[in-house]
Design an enzyme around this catalytic site. Sequence first.
Site, PDB file in Angstrom:
ATOM      1  N   SER A  94       0.803  -1.224   0.000  1.00  0.00           N
ATOM      2  CA  SER A  94       0.000   0.000   0.000  1.00  0.00           C
ATOM      3  C   SER A  94       0.837   1.275   0.000  1.00  0.00           C
ATOM      4  O   SER A  94       0.310   2.347  -0.301  1.00  0.00           O
ATOM      5  CB  SER A  94      -0.925   0.013   1.229  1.00  0.00           C
ATOM      6  OG  SER A  94      -0.165   0.119   2.424  1.00  0.00           O
ATOM      7  N   LYS A 164       0.886   4.529   6.961  1.00  0.00           N
ATOM      8  CA  LYS A 164       0.335   5.373   5.893  1.00  0.00           C
ATOM      9  C   LYS A 164       0.992   6.761   5.980  1.00  0.00           C
ATOM     10  O   LYS A 164       1.738   7.060   6.905  1.00  0.00           O
ATOM     11  CB  LYS A 164      -1.185   5.525   6.024  1.00  0.00           C
ATOM     12  CG  LYS A 164      -1.977   4.226   6.110  1.00  0.00           C
ATOM     13  CD  LYS A 164      -2.007   3.458   4.813  1.00  0.00           C
ATOM     14  CE  LYS A 164      -2.830   2.181   4.942  1.00  0.00           C
ATOM     15  NZ  LYS A 164      -2.729   1.330   3.723  1.00  0.00           N
TER      16      LYS A 164
END
Length: 305
Positions: A94, A164
């Site tokens: 990701s 993230k």
Amino acid sequence: MAVGARSGHDEPEKRPEQLGQSPAAMTDDGPGSAAGEPPADDGAGRDETADDHPGRRPQRSFWKELPLLIGIALLLALLIKTFLVQAFSIPSESMMDTLKRGDRVLVDKLTPWFGSEPERGEVVVFHDPGGWLEGEPTPDPNVLQKFLSFIGLMPSAEEKDLIKRVIAVGGDTVSCKEGGKVILNGKELDETSYIKPGSTPCGDKPFGPIKVPEGRIWVMGDNRQNSMDSRWHQELPGGGTVSNEDVVGRAIVVAWPVTRWSTLPVPDTFDQPGLSQALAVAPGAAGLAGAVPLVLWRRKKLAEA
């Protein structure tokens, strides 16, 4: 004849026996040395032993001290892992190409202890806010892996943590329309330096505008088309945002493999002028709104007087 001079007709020197002294007493140390004792030593030229200092403990061997050294090393590793830095393993794609699956990153855990909060553009590790990793399999490490994870020498395999990039912080307004760029406080973000080549800012999941609550952050992966980030969890409590309290720390460096070593700086787009202007204007506008009624009331009182 001068006093003290000797002539060739002097009597021979008397031997020790004739002076009433034993030969052993006449040593280089002079009179008073005990018979049979070695000459006095000032300590130079010989090694000291434990017998020379009865109160001093004999030095222990390396093998006896090794367990103590190992214990101290493990304690220091645990303290470093708890308060300073911790290693984390990247479990997914990701965050490509910034981070690849299997990379080991070091996370700064010290600054949050001093009240530091996540900032825009930082890559952060955070605990699952609830429901983000639902259904994801959890590895089952062996005893050695658990121990190494506990002391911080190996990334934890059991904790459900995510990594993230922070896009917006408390008070920010963020949005992204299909085919467009991410808009943060009215400013477009140029994300070409960090999002995966070929990715669109939000083509698969447009959102917003969203006002991020105070004390929370909005996060997105750099591989936008393969990242279950804040966009995909807006139905959960918090509306897809993450509490600052769930943030473990900021990822500062890729430590392994060596060929991937690099730092993780904040991209320049988050330093563009005016990005925080909306936050600065809000308190001023509120102050002006509060001041107007007060001024009108004062003018009315003066007119009545």
